[in-house]
Design a protein around this motif. Structure first.
Motif, PDB file in Angstrom:
ATOM      1  N   HIS A  59      36.802  -0.238  -0.076  1.00 30.46           N
ATOM      2  CA  HIS A  59      36.175  -0.861   1.093  1.00 30.46           C
ATOM      3  C   HIS A  59      34.808  -0.282   1.446  1.00 30.46           C
ATOM      4  N   GLY A  60      34.378   0.753   0.729  1.00 34.55           N
ATOM      5  CA  GLY A  60      33.136   1.430   1.087  1.00 34.55           C
ATOM      6  C   GLY A  60      31.913   0.530   1.063  1.00 34.55           C
ATOM      7  N   ALA A  61      31.842  -0.382   0.089  1.00 32.20           N
ATOM      8  CA  ALA A  61      30.677  -1.263   0.002  1.00 32.20           C
ATOM      9  C   ALA A  61      30.601  -2.191   1.208  1.00 32.20           C
ATOM     10  N   PHE A  62      31.752  -2.680   1.648  1.00 31.29           N
ATOM     11  CA  PHE A  62      31.787  -3.581   2.811  1.00 31.29           C
ATOM     12  C   PHE A  62      31.402  -2.832   4.089  1.00 31.29           C
ATOM     13  N   LEU A  63      31.913  -1.613   4.247  1.00 33.44           N
ATOM     14  CA  LEU A  63      31.660  -0.841   5.457  1.00 33.44           C
ATOM     15  C   LEU A  63      30.274  -0.222   5.463  1.00 33.44           C
ATOM     16  N   GLY A  64      29.735   0.070   4.271  1.00 37.31           N
ATOM     17  CA  GLY A  64      28.442   0.713   4.186  1.00 37.31           C
ATOM     18  C   GLY A  64      28.522   2.188   4.527  1.00 37.31           C
ATOM     19  N   PRO A  65      27.534   2.980   4.146  1.00 37.30           N
ATOM     20  CA  PRO A  65      27.553   4.411   4.456  1.00 37.30           C
ATOM     21  C   PRO A  65      27.229   4.713   5.914  1.00 37.30           C
ATOM     22  N   ALA A  66      26.466   3.808   6.559  1.00 36.90           N
ATOM     23  CA  ALA A  66      26.049   4.040   7.939  1.00 36.90           C
ATOM     24  C   ALA A  66      25.892   2.700   8.634  1.00 36.90           C
ATOM     25  N   ASP A  67      27.008   2.024   8.832  1.00 40.00           N
ATOM     26  CA  ASP A  67      27.020   0.731   9.493  1.00 40.00           C
ATOM     27  C   ASP A  67      28.193   0.713  10.468  1.00 40.00           C
ATOM     28  N   PHE A  68      28.092  -0.103  11.494  1.00 43.12           N
ATOM     29  CA  PHE A  68      29.131  -0.146  12.522  1.00 43.12           C
ATOM     30  C   PHE A  68      29.804  -1.503  12.435  1.00 43.12           C
ATOM     31  N   VAL A  69      30.914  -1.557  11.673  1.00 39.13           N
ATOM     32  CA  VAL A  69      31.668  -2.791  11.478  1.00 39.13           C
ATOM     33  C   VAL A  69      32.977  -2.676  12.248  1.00 39.13           C
ATOM     34  N   TRP A  70      33.225  -3.612  13.137  1.00 40.67           N
ATOM     35  CA  TRP A  70      34.407  -3.537  13.985  1.00 40.67           C
ATOM     36  C   TRP A  70      35.686  -3.970  13.281  1.00 40.67           C
ATOM     37  N   CYS A  71      35.572  -4.813  12.233  1.00 41.48           N
ATOM     38  CA  CYS A  71      36.772  -5.462  11.736  1.00 41.48           C
ATOM     39  C   CYS A  71      36.505  -6.153  10.405  1.00 41.48           C
ATOM     40  N   PRO A  72      37.564  -6.572   9.695  1.00 42.30           N
ATOM     41  CA  PRO A  72      37.379  -7.281   8.424  1.00 42.30           C
ATOM     42  C   PRO A  72      36.613  -8.589   8.559  1.00 42.30           C
ATOM     43  N   GLU A  73      36.568  -9.154   9.755  1.00 38.53           N
ATOM     44  CA  GLU A  73      35.767 -10.366   9.959  1.00 38.53           C
ATOM     45  C   GLU A  73      34.273 -10.089   9.846  1.00 38.53           C
ATOM     46  N   GLY A  74      33.900  -8.803   9.856  1.00 35.36           N
ATOM     47  CA  GLY A  74      32.502  -8.424   9.675  1.00 35.36           C
ATOM     48  C   GLY A  74      31.681  -8.366  10.948  1.00 35.36           C
ATOM     49  N   LEU A  75      32.331  -8.401  12.127  1.00 32.51           N
ATOM     50  CA  LEU A  75      31.591  -8.289  13.379  1.00 32.51           C
ATOM     51  C   LEU A  75      30.968  -6.903  13.478  1.00 32.51           C
TER      52      LEU A  75
END
Length: 275
Positions: free
Chosen positions: A43-59
Motif C-alpha cells: 500500500h506504500g505507493a497509494f499512501l505515499g511517503p508524505a501524504d495525508f490519505v484518510w481512506c481507501p477512497e483516496g480522500l
C-alpha cells in the motif's frame, strides 16, 4: 551470536468469534510489527511517503480540510503506522507528533523522512495510555489506526480527551460499520449481506498454539457515537466519502464495484466539550 528471530506464527483458523480481551491484548502490536514491510510494499505507493490519505477512497486532507486550520496548533497522530500523515503535516510546518503501538511500523517509515526531507517526531505508545500531559495538544487524529484493533476503544477516546485542550478537535476514520454485514470481498460476492449488522463479535485469527494473532473489532454507528459522547466529545460531522470517478484501485474489500453502491469509510469529526 544473537539468537535468530523466530518466524511469525501462521493463522490456522479465522472468523468471527468472542475472545477474552486479555487474549487479544498485544496481538495488534505483534501483527503490525511482523507485517509492517509487507503492508508498505502493498500500500506504500497509494499512501505515499508524505501524504495525508484518510481512506481507501483516496480522500486527502489537502482537499477535505477535516482537521481545520492547524496553523500554530500542536497536533497528535494516533496509530500513525509509518507516519505518512504526520510527515505531510510536518512538511508544511505543523508541530506534530506521530504515535503507534507497533515499533516495527514506525521504524519501517523512517526511510520516508529522508525521501521527504523532513524529520517526523515518532513515539511508540499505546493509544489507551498516551505518554503526554493533560491538555497538551490542540488537534488529534487517526486514519484507520488504533480504534479497530482494541476491544476497549472507549479508553482511546478518553485518553485523547485527556491530552486535548478544551475545544480541541478529534478526527478519526474507520471502516464504515455497515461493511461488517458484508463479506470483505471486492467482487460481486461482497454486495450480499451475510452477517447481522448488530453482531459485534470481532474478526479473529488464531495460530496453532491457540494464541490470538490478529483481532479487529466491530462497532455500530451508535456504538461509536455513544463512546464519543461518553468521553466528552461533541460530534460535528460524520463524513462518508463517496468512491470517486476514475479511481480504480482495489484495497482488500474496497473496490470501484463496491464503492459505487456501499459506503466503505466513516470519518468522525468531533471536538472536546469545553470545561
Amino acid at each position: 551470536m544473537p539468537a535468530a528471530t523466530p518466524e511469525p506464527e501462521s493463522a490456522e483458523s479465522a472468523g468471527y468469534q468472542d475472545v477474552e480481551d486479555s487474549a487479544a491484548t498485544g496481538a495488534g502490536r505483534a501483527w503490525w510489527d511482523a507485517n509492517a514491510g509487507e503492508y508498505l510494499d502493498e500500500h506504500g505507493a497509494f499512501l505515499g511517503p508524505a501524504d495525508f490519505v484518510w481512506c481507501p477512497e483516496g480522500l486527502r486532507e489537502a482537499d477535505a480540510g477535516l482537521l481545520g486550520d492547524v496553523t500554530g496548533a500542536r497536533v497528535l497522530e494516533i496509530g500513525a503506522g509509518a507516519a505518512q500523515c504526520s510527515r505531510w503535516l510536518a512538511s508544511r510546518g505543523v508541530e506534530v507528533v506521530a504515535t503507534d503501538v507497533a515499533e516495527g511500523m514506525l521504524h519501517a517509515g523512517l526511510g520516508y523522512d529522508e525521501a521527504a526531507g523532513v524529520r517526523t517526531p515518532l513515539v511508540v505508545a499505546d493509544a489507551r495510555e498516551l505518554p503526554f500531559p493533560d491538555a497538551s495538544f490542540d488537534v488529534a487524529f487517526t486514519a484507520y489506526g488504533a480504534i479497530p484493533f482494541v476491544p476497549d476503544a472507549d479508553r482511546v477516546h478518553r485518553e485523547v480527551a485527556r491530552v486535548l485542550r478544551p475545544g480541541g478537535r478529534w478526527v478519526f476514520s474507520v471502516t464504515h460499520p455497515i461493511r461488517w454485514a458484508f463479506p470483505d470481498d471486492p467482487s460481486e460476492r461482497g454486495l450480499t449481506a451475510v452477517r447481522p449488522y448488530f453482531d459485534r463479535r470481532p474478526y479473529v485469527e488464531i495460530g496453532g498454539s491457540g494464541r490470538v494473532l490478529y483481532a479487529e473489532y466491530h462497532r455500530t454507528l451508535g456504538d461509536h457515537v455513544a463512546e464519543l459522547v461518553g468521553a466528552g466529545f461533541v460530534l460535528d460531522r460524520l463524513v462518508e466519502p463517496e468512491w470517486p470517478e476514475g479511481h480504480d484501485a482495489v484495497w482488500g474489500g474496497w473496490s470501484p464495484l463496491r464503492g459505487a453502491l456501499l459506503p466503505g469509510t466513516a470519518i468522525f469529526v468531533t471536538h472536546r466539550r469545553p470545561g
